[in-house]
Design an enzyme around this catalytic site. Structure first.
Site, short mmCIF file in Angstrom:
data_model
loop_
_atom_site.label_atom_id
_atom_site.label_comp_id
_atom_site.label_asym_id
_atom_site.label_seq_id
_atom_site.Cartn_x
_atom_site.Cartn_y
_atom_site.Cartn_z
N LYS A 10 0.68 -1.07 0.05
CA LYS A 10 0.06 -0.04 -0.01
C LYS A 10 1.02 1.23 0.06
CE LYS A 10 -3.74 -2.66 2.37
NZ LYS A 10 -4.60 -2.30 3.52
N ARG A 92 -1.11 -14.74 4.21
CA ARG A 92 -2.08 -14.06 4.93
C ARG A 92 -1.56 -13.98 6.41
NH1 ARG A 92 -5.84 -10.34 4.20
NH2 ARG A 92 -7.73 -10.44 5.26
N ASN A 129 -1.74 -0.15 7.50
CA ASN A 129 -1.31 -1.42 7.72
C ASN A 129 -0.39 -2.12 6.47
OD1 ASN A 129 -3.25 -2.15 6.01
ND2 ASN A 129 -4.69 -3.06 7.55
N HIS A 132 -1.73 -5.46 1.43
CA HIS A 132 -2.97 -6.28 1.38
C HIS A 132 -2.51 -7.68 0.92
CE1 HIS A 132 -6.99 -7.77 0.10
NE2 HIS A 132 -6.39 -8.19 -0.96
#
Ligand code: TYD
Length: 155
Positions: A10, A92, A129, A132
Site C-alpha cells: 500500500k 495471510r 497496515n 493487502h
C-alpha cells in the site's frame, strides 16, 4: 497445494521505502513473484476490490470506505502475485490481522505499524497496515484477475 495470492504493497509501504524489506520476507518463505507492477489504483478498481469482493462498505461505514479508497489512490502501490505452497494462508498469516495493534509479534503489520481501530475511528484515519493479501481461495480467485491481465504473468 500450490496456490497464487494477490499482495498489494500500500501507499504507506512505498512512502516509507520498505517495499524491498517486505518483498524479501515473502521471498524468504520461498514464494515466487509471477506478476508485479507499480501502479496507480483507480477508484473503480478499488471499489471492486474493497466492496464487490471485500464487502468493506457493507461491513463498515461509508467514511471508512471513502478513507481507505482515497488513501489507496493517494500514492502509487506495488501489486504482485505470489505463487508456491499454500500461498494464500501462509502469506495471510504473515500479514494479518487488519488491526496492527492486535497482530502477533513477527507479522508484518506488527513489525511495521501500531494503528488501532479505536484511534483510527476517533481521528478519522484509515488503519495504516502496509500490505493487502488475499484472505481466502475465493478472494484470491476474484482479486488476481481484477488486478492483473493474463499477459502480465511471466511464463
Ligand atoms: P478489511 O478487508 O476488513 O481488512 P484486510 O485488509 O485485513 O483484508 O479492510 C480493508 C482495509 O480497509 C484495511 O486493510 C484497512 C482499511 N480499514 C480501515 O481503515 N478501518 C476499518 O475499520 C477497517 C475494517 C478497514
Amino acid at each position: 497445494m500450490i496456490q497464487r495470492t494477490l499482495v498489494v504493497l500500500k501507499p504507506d509501504t512505498i512512502q516509507r521505502k520498505v517495499a524491498g524489506e517486505i518483498i524479501s520476507r515473502f521471498e524468504r518463505l520461498g514464494y515466487t513473484i509471477i506478476a508485479a507492477k507499480m501502479m496507480n489504483a483507480s477508484e473503480e478498481l478499488l471499489f471492486k476490490h474493497y466492496e464487490w469482493i471485500g464487502a468493506l462498505l457493507t461491513r463498515k461505514w461509508q467514511k471508512v470506505f471513502d478513507l481507505t479508497s482515497s488513501m489507496m489512490r493517494g500514492w502509487p502501490v506495488f501489486a504482485m502475485v505470489l505463487e508456491w505452497i499454500e500461498a494464500i494462508d501462509v502469506v495471510r498469516k504473515v500479514v494479518w490481522p487488519t488491526e496492527p495493534k492486535s497482530a502477533a509479534p513477527g507479522t508484518i503489520r506488527w513489525d511495521y505499524a501500531t494503528m488501532s481501530y479505536g484511534y483510527a475511528d476517533a481521528n478519522a484515519l484509515w488503519v495504516v497496515n502496509l500490505v493487502h493479501a488475499s484472505a481466502t481461495v475465493e478472494e484470491a480467485e476474484q482479486e488476481i484477475p481484477l488486478w492483473f491481465n493474463e499477459s502480465e504473468f511471466v511464463k
